[in-house]
Design an enzyme around this catalytic site. Structure first.
Site, PDB file in Angstrom:
ATOM      1  CB  SER A  65      -0.901   0.028   1.236  1.00 58.04           C
ATOM      2  OG  SER A  65      -1.688  -1.131   1.292  1.00 58.04           O
TER       3      SER A  65
HETATM    4  N1  SAH Z   1      -0.222  -5.345   4.111  1.00 62.53           N
HETATM    5  C1  SAH Z   1       0.544  -5.643   2.905  1.00 62.53           C
HETATM    6  C2  SAH Z   1      -0.197  -5.351   1.634  1.00 62.53           C
HETATM    7  C3  SAH Z   1      -1.204  -6.373   1.395  1.00 62.53           C
HETATM    8  S1  SAH Z   1      -1.885  -6.585  -0.218  1.00 62.53           S
HETATM    9  C4  SAH Z   1       1.891  -4.975   2.904  1.00 62.53           C
HETATM   10  O1  SAH Z   1       2.228  -4.270   3.858  1.00 62.53           O
HETATM   11  O2  SAH Z   1       2.627  -5.182   1.938  1.00 62.53           O
HETATM   12  C5  SAH Z   1      -3.166  -7.692   0.308  1.00 62.53           C
HETATM   13  C6  SAH Z   1      -2.693  -9.071   0.651  1.00 62.53           C
HETATM   14  O3  SAH Z   1      -3.805  -9.786   1.171  1.00 62.53           O
HETATM   15  C7  SAH Z   1      -2.184  -9.859  -0.547  1.00 62.53           C
HETATM   16  O4  SAH Z   1      -0.884 -10.299  -0.318  1.00 62.53           O
HETATM   17  C8  SAH Z   1      -3.173 -11.014  -0.647  1.00 62.53           C
HETATM   18  O5  SAH Z   1      -2.605 -12.223  -1.104  1.00 62.53           O
HETATM   19  C9  SAH Z   1      -3.681 -11.142   0.778  1.00 62.53           C
HETATM   20  N2  SAH Z   1      -4.967 -11.784   0.934  1.00 62.53           N
HETATM   21  C10 SAH Z   1      -6.091 -11.626   0.194  1.00 62.53           C
HETATM   22  N3  SAH Z   1      -7.078 -12.391   0.675  1.00 62.53           N
HETATM   23  C11 SAH Z   1      -6.582 -13.057   1.747  1.00 62.53           C
HETATM   24  C12 SAH Z   1      -7.128 -14.011   2.662  1.00 62.53           C
HETATM   25  N4  SAH Z   1      -8.391 -14.442   2.570  1.00 62.53           N
HETATM   26  N5  SAH Z   1      -6.322 -14.483   3.637  1.00 62.53           N
HETATM   27  C13 SAH Z   1      -5.033 -14.090   3.730  1.00 62.53           C
HETATM   28  N6  SAH Z   1      -4.465 -13.186   2.900  1.00 62.53           N
HETATM   29  C14 SAH Z   1      -5.231 -12.680   1.914  1.00 62.53           C
END
Ligand code: SAH
Length: 233
Positions: A65
């Site tokens: 993000s």
């Molecule tokens: N917080 C992260 C950015 C996350 S992007 C950072 O600091 O870089 C969102 C993430 O959520 C992705 O990696 C995606 O694979 C994960 N995601 C999506 N659905 C999910 C679920 N049901 N359980 C676990 N992770 C999930």
């Protein structure tokens, strides 16, 4: 541009212009964001852009993000240092690294194993030992370690999963983007006994939350199929 000293300088500028220059006022948070090397959490070819005012690709079709959004979501949690925090969506591990410096312990869950492994190794490399990275569907939370004083979801959900909200302790805070592609808002829920005070913060643009309580491929594209919603209390 690639040496540590210049990364340190652009990081300072990022904190001053993108965070303190907007509405990020939590001084502990500002200090931590000045300290944590965001460039180590992005693929090498994006390192020169690591302190820009936007998201970046991290592989598996996912993104880290925008720094301001990381700061805004963290500030909403009002961490004081002794909390147990749950993050859904580890991605690069950057948000977890920020949380680790502001709370006692962090559980972070990720569905893509390669992202989880990479995050783990960057966190280890920084000597951060109060973050546990788990590979699983986190859309219904992580009951085994509940309750949490703070929960942060970093992918957009079709609604607020009740199972997740119920893993908050009394007074606990949940920050979550809710909505479909191109129409999401960041929401804050605060638990008051068996009720949840709910507030909309700002429009946002996140990748979809998948899994049991997340978006199916089809519904994400059509914007239909709202998931389980908490009452608007
Ligand atoms: N917080 C992260 C950015 C996350 S992007 C950072 O600091 O870089 C969102 C993430 O959520 C992705 O990696 C995606 O694979 C994960 N995601 C999506 N659905 C999910 C679920 N049901 N359980 C676990 N992770 C999930």
């Amino acid at each position: 541009m690639a040496d540590q000293k210049s990364f340190e300088n652009v990081r300072k500028v990022m904190v001053r212009q993108q965070l303190a220059g907007r509405n990020i006022t939590d001084s502990r948070l500002l200090a931590v964001m000045e300290h944590i090397p965001r460039h180590l959490f992005v693929p090498e070819q994006y390192q020169p852009a690591a302190y820009d005012d936007g998201p970046l690709p991290i592989g598996c079709n996912q993104t880290i993000s925008q720094p301001y959004i990381v700061a805004l979501m963290t500030q909403l949690l009002r961490l004081t240092g002794d909390e147990r925090v749950l993050e859904i969506g580890t991605g690069s591990g950057y948000q977890a690294a920020i949380l680790s410096q502001l709370a006692a312990e962090v559980f972070t869950v990720e569905r893509h194993e390669v992202l989880a492994e990479n995050a783990r190794s960057v966190l280890d490399g920084l000597g951060i030992s109060n973050v546990k990275v788990l590979v699983m569907d986190g859309s219904a939370g992580l009951r085994a370690h509940a309750p949490y004083q703070a929960i942060i979801v970093t992918a957009a959900a079709p609604g607020v999963p009740r199972a997740l909200a119920e893993q908050l302790s009394d007074g606990g805070r949940l920050v979550i983007p809710v909505g479909g592609e191109g129409q999401q808002r960041l929401e804050l829920l605060v638990r008051e006994g068996e009720r949840f005070r709910r507030r909309q913060i700002v429009p946002v643009a996140f990748v979809p939350l998948r899994g049991e309580r997340g978006w199916s491929e089809q519904d994400w594209e059509t914007g239909l199929g709202l998931g389980e919603q908490l009452d608007g209390s």
